[in-house]
Design a protein around this motif. Structure first.
Motif, PDB file in Angstrom:
ATOM      1  N   UNK A  79      -9.333  69.700  20.495  1.00  0.00           N
ATOM      2  CA  UNK A  79      -8.741  71.013  20.718  1.00  0.00           C
ATOM      3  C   UNK A  79      -9.140  71.556  22.094  1.00  0.00           C
ATOM      4  N   UNK A  80      -8.305  72.466  22.565  1.00  0.00           N
ATOM      5  CA  UNK A  80      -8.592  73.222  23.782  1.00  0.00           C
ATOM      6  C   UNK A  80      -9.128  74.568  23.311  1.00  0.00           C
ATOM      7  N   UNK A  81     -10.370  74.868  23.693  1.00  0.00           N
ATOM      8  CA  UNK A  81     -11.083  76.032  23.180  1.00  0.00           C
ATOM      9  C   UNK A  81     -11.275  77.070  24.283  1.00  0.00           C
ATOM     10  N   UNK A  84     -10.696  71.603  27.109  1.00  0.00           N
ATOM     11  CA  UNK A  84     -10.521  70.475  26.195  1.00  0.00           C
ATOM     12  C   UNK A  84     -11.879  69.913  25.805  1.00  0.00           C
ATOM     13  N   UNK A  85     -12.059  69.653  24.526  1.00  0.00           N
ATOM     14  CA  UNK A  85     -13.265  68.967  24.075  1.00  0.00           C
ATOM     15  C   UNK A  85     -13.328  67.608  24.769  1.00  0.00           C
ATOM     16  N   UNK A 117     -18.212  80.484  14.109  1.00  0.00           N
ATOM     17  CA  UNK A 117     -19.202  81.527  14.333  1.00  0.00           C
ATOM     18  C   UNK A 117     -19.359  81.971  15.771  1.00  0.00           C
ATOM     19  N   UNK A 118     -18.466  81.540  16.657  1.00  0.00           N
ATOM     20  CA  UNK A 118     -18.566  81.915  18.068  1.00  0.00           C
ATOM     21  C   UNK A 118     -17.408  82.797  18.533  1.00  0.00           C
ATOM     22  N   UNK A 119     -16.455  83.084  17.650  1.00  0.00           N
ATOM     23  CA  UNK A 119     -15.306  83.945  17.952  1.00  0.00           C
ATOM     24  C   UNK A 119     -14.485  83.434  19.132  1.00  0.00           C
ATOM     25  N   UNK A 120     -14.327  82.108  19.221  1.00  0.00           N
ATOM     26  CA  UNK A 120     -13.526  81.508  20.285  1.00  0.00           C
ATOM     27  C   UNK A 120     -12.227  80.957  19.708  1.00  0.00           C
ATOM     28  N   UNK A 121     -11.118  81.259  20.365  1.00  0.00           N
ATOM     29  CA  UNK A 121      -9.808  80.840  19.871  1.00  0.00           C
ATOM     30  C   UNK A 121      -9.483  79.409  20.285  1.00  0.00           C
ATOM     31  N   UNK A 122      -8.717  78.722  19.431  1.00  0.00           N
ATOM     32  CA  UNK A 122      -8.081  77.475  19.838  1.00  0.00           C
ATOM     33  C   UNK A 122      -6.817  77.846  20.593  1.00  0.00           C
ATOM     34  N   UNK A 123      -6.526  77.126  21.681  1.00  0.00           N
ATOM     35  CA  UNK A 123      -5.331  77.395  22.483  1.00  0.00           C
ATOM     36  C   UNK A 123      -4.342  76.238  22.461  1.00  0.00           C
ATOM     37  N   UNK A 160      -0.665  76.159  24.268  1.00  0.00           N
ATOM     38  CA  UNK A 160      -0.479  76.760  25.588  1.00  0.00           C
ATOM     39  C   UNK A 160      -1.688  76.496  26.485  1.00  0.00           C
ATOM     40  N   UNK A 161      -1.461  76.609  27.784  1.00  0.00           N
ATOM     41  CA  UNK A 161      -2.531  76.534  28.779  1.00  0.00           C
ATOM     42  C   UNK A 161      -2.279  77.620  29.815  1.00  0.00           C
ATOM     43  N   UNK A 162      -3.329  78.325  30.202  1.00  0.00           N
ATOM     44  CA  UNK A 162      -3.221  79.337  31.242  1.00  0.00           C
ATOM     45  C   UNK A 162      -2.703  80.687  30.778  1.00  0.00           C
ATOM     46  N   UNK A 163      -2.436  80.835  29.486  1.00  0.00           N
ATOM     47  CA  UNK A 163      -1.934  82.109  28.962  1.00  0.00           C
ATOM     48  C   UNK A 163      -3.019  82.915  28.246  1.00  0.00           C
ATOM     49  N   UNK A 164      -4.096  82.265  27.834  1.00  0.00           N
ATOM     50  CA  UNK A 164      -5.126  82.894  26.995  1.00  0.00           C
ATOM     51  C   UNK A 164      -4.551  83.364  25.668  1.00  0.00           C
ATOM     52  N   UNK A 165      -3.640  82.572  25.104  1.00  0.00           N
ATOM     53  CA  UNK A 165      -3.038  82.895  23.808  1.00  0.00           C
ATOM     54  C   UNK A 165      -3.722  82.088  22.708  1.00  0.00           C
ATOM     55  N   UNK A 166      -3.854  82.713  21.553  1.00  0.00           N
ATOM     56  CA  UNK A 166      -4.493  82.051  20.415  1.00  0.00           C
ATOM     57  C   UNK A 166      -3.477  81.247  19.608  1.00  0.00           C
TER      58      UNK A 166
END
Length: 168
Positions: free
Chosen positions: A71-73, A78-79, A93-99, A138-144
């Motif tokens: 995933x892109x986090x 990218x992992x 537990x880190x409140x980070x979205x997958x993109x 998506x990339x570059x949008x900061x969308x979840x």
């Protein structure tokens, strides 16, 4: 009951079916959801909640091999390594979205099936179906990402739907 040798009362096609792909998502303020299978929706709809992690497995493999995904986090990218066969990809537990996400089959599974997947992304809604390791999201949008559907299709079979705009 039917007399011995008599005709079946209806179609005998699809008398038994087993799940090919199973997946579960970790959702903002909900945690891990119950696993779904074969194209069902994992995540939420209309709740503006981010996917934070995903686990994918092949419960009834007819062939050797497996499934890999990464995933892109948010704030990470990218992992670097691919997760496989039920391991968690993303964070908890880190409140980070997958993109975005990439999914691929390995071994004989890859020779016999294509894996298709599509995501529901913030402000875009359902995007097109990606396939065999291509990026979805998506990339570059900061969308979840808010939801995902995954299906295995016999190698060379038709996509489950439109493949346009799977990744932006």
């Amino acid at each position: 009951l039917v007399k011995k040798g008599g005709a079946a009362p209806g179609s005998t096609a699809n008398a038994y079916r087993s799940a090919l792909v199973s997946y579960s998502t970790h959702v903002q303020n909900i945690g891990w959801q119950t696993a779904v299978q074969d194209g069902a929706t994992a995540g939420t709809s209309g709740q503006s909640k981010r996917l934070e992690a995903i686990k994918i497995s092949l419960p009834n493999q007819g062939y050797s091999g497996g499934i890999q995904y990464r995933t892109h986090i948010q704030n990470i990218g990218w992992e670097s390594s691919w997760k496989s066969n039920g391991a968690a990809s993303g964070t908890s537990g880190r409140a980070l979205r997958l993109e975005a996400i990439q999914i691929k089959l390995t071994g004989d599974m890859a020779k016999n099936y294509d894996v298709y997947y599509r995501v529901h992304a913030q402000n875009f809604g359902w995007m097109g179906w990606a396939k065999n390791g291509a990026s979805a999201g998506t990339a570059g949008y900061s969308y979840r990402l808010e939801a995902i559907q995954i299906k295995l299709v016999k190698k060379g079979g038709a996509a489950p739907g439109s493949t346009a705009n799977a990744y932006r």
